[in-house]
Design an enzyme around this catalytic site. Structure first.
Site, PDB file in Angstrom:
ATOM      1  N   GLU A  73       0.835  -1.199   0.000  1.00  0.00           N
ATOM      2  CA  GLU A  73       0.000   0.000   0.000  1.00  0.00           C
ATOM      3  C   GLU A  73       0.875   1.256   0.000  1.00  0.00           C
ATOM      4  O   GLU A  73       0.604   2.224  -0.722  1.00  0.00           O
ATOM      5  CB  GLU A  73      -0.899  -0.015   1.242  1.00  0.00           C
ATOM      6  CG  GLU A  73      -1.732   1.231   1.429  1.00  0.00           C
ATOM      7  CD  GLU A  73      -2.122   1.425   2.882  1.00  0.00           C
ATOM      8  OE1 GLU A  73      -2.297   2.585   3.288  1.00  0.00           O
ATOM      9  OE2 GLU A  73      -2.259   0.421   3.609  1.00  0.00           O
ATOM     10  N   ASP A  93       0.863   3.901  -3.111  1.00  0.00           N
ATOM     11  CA  ASP A  93       0.496   5.306  -2.920  1.00  0.00           C
ATOM     12  C   ASP A  93       1.450   6.208  -3.688  1.00  0.00           C
ATOM     13  O   ASP A  93       1.033   7.171  -4.342  1.00  0.00           O
ATOM     14  CB  ASP A  93       0.522   5.631  -1.422  1.00  0.00           C
ATOM     15  CG  ASP A  93       0.220   7.094  -1.152  1.00  0.00           C
ATOM     16  OD1 ASP A  93      -0.907   7.530  -1.437  1.00  0.00           O
ATOM     17  OD2 ASP A  93       1.116   7.801  -0.654  1.00  0.00           O
ATOM     18  N   ASP A 101      -7.271   1.331   0.488  1.00  0.00           N
ATOM     19  CA  ASP A 101      -5.876   0.907   0.693  1.00  0.00           C
ATOM     20  C   ASP A 101      -5.514  -0.289  -0.190  1.00  0.00           C
ATOM     21  O   ASP A 101      -4.392  -0.390  -0.697  1.00  0.00           O
ATOM     22  CB  ASP A 101      -5.650   0.537   2.164  1.00  0.00           C
ATOM     23  CG  ASP A 101      -5.690   1.744   3.086  1.00  0.00           C
ATOM     24  OD1 ASP A 101      -5.636   2.885   2.580  1.00  0.00           O
ATOM     25  OD2 ASP A 101      -5.789   1.549   4.309  1.00  0.00           O
ATOM     26  N   GLU A 147      -4.402   0.663  -3.706  1.00  0.00           N
ATOM     27  CA  GLU A 147      -2.994   1.082  -3.755  1.00  0.00           C
ATOM     28  C   GLU A 147      -2.065  -0.125  -3.696  1.00  0.00           C
ATOM     29  O   GLU A 147      -1.033  -0.163  -4.383  1.00  0.00           O
ATOM     30  CB  GLU A 147      -2.702   2.046  -2.609  1.00  0.00           C
ATOM     31  CG  GLU A 147      -3.425   3.384  -2.757  1.00  0.00           C
ATOM     32  CD  GLU A 147      -3.162   4.331  -1.615  1.00  0.00           C
ATOM     33  OE1 GLU A 147      -3.222   5.559  -1.837  1.00  0.00           O
ATOM     34  OE2 GLU A 147      -2.908   3.864  -0.482  1.00  0.00           O
TER      35      GLU A 147
END
Length: 227
Positions: free
Chosen positions: A41, A45, A113, A116
């Site tokens: 994650e 991002d 989440d 990502e």
């Protein structure tokens, strides 16, 4: 189960263990002594921010730095990623622990989440191009909408102010063309003032097409003012 998910997102993993990790929430990881998707994650991002920034930089030269930041923040926020997860049925494939299944208080955050994490997994399994493909398929529309509505000039309002500077006029927007399948349409809008055509614009939604027509009309008016 993972086969269906890969069909849904349009990417076939060479290493399915990587995909399983991307879909493994911390609650499930803790209960089963596995690695969770937290590190993926974190990486995803950064990849998402880079790809969305690159897209804005290459496609919207008129945006200033602050405007690009606002547009990107809107398009890659939790709510936006949550919608990506819903569209791709992420909830059907997530590995959640018993405790999380019973409470499910943070489902929006969990789903956002996981998007990502999957982005990072695609990158590690292949390359940045495949990750970019997945990102743009899923958030390009949000980027385009945000470009016209978030922290950027409202071109329709600016055009109205310019045209009505010397008195009231009638401004109309007409959708003159629709092309493409329902999930990937392109709209063409025309803006006119007192029955006179000013400009034509295209967009992935009717609002975006109208905004683009207004932007082009402003450019034409400004070029005439400078002449």
């Amino acid at each position: 189960m993972l086969e269906k998910f890969q069909e849904k997102i349009g990417y076939k993993f060479k290493d399915e263990k990587l995909l399983k990790t991307a879909l493994t929430h911390t609650s499930y990881a803790y209960e089963n002594k596995l690695e969770s998707n937290e590190k993926l994650e974190y990486l995803g991002d950064s990849i998402l921010e880079f790809i969305s920034s690159k897209y804005l930089y290459n496609n919207y030269k008129e945006l200033k730095e602050g405007e690009m930041t606002k547009v990107r923040a809107y398009a890659v926020c939790e709510d936006s990623l949550y919608q990506v997860a819903l569209q791709n049925n992420f909830s059907d494939f997530l590995y959640l622990g018993k405790s999380e299944k019973s409470t499910n208080n943070d489902k929006k955050a969990i789903l956002a989440d996981s998007v990502e994490a999957v982005i990072a997994a695609i990158y590690l399994d292949s390359n940045i191009e495949e990750a970019e493909k997945f990102i743009l398929i899923n958030i390009k529309e949000q980027l385009e909408y945000a470009r016209s509505h978030v922290g950027v000039k409202d071109y329709k309002t600016v055009l109205q102010e310019k045209l009505q500077a010397d008195g009231v006029v009638i401004i109309k927007y007409n959708i003159i063309k629709e092309e493409g399948p329902d999930h990937n349409k392109t709209f063409t809008a025309e803006v006119e003032c007192d029955g006179n055509k000013l400009a034509v614009g295209e967009g992935r939604s009717k609002k975006n097409a109208e905004m683009e027509a207004a932007r082009k009309a402003i450019e034409l008016l400004e070029s005439k003012e400078e002449a």
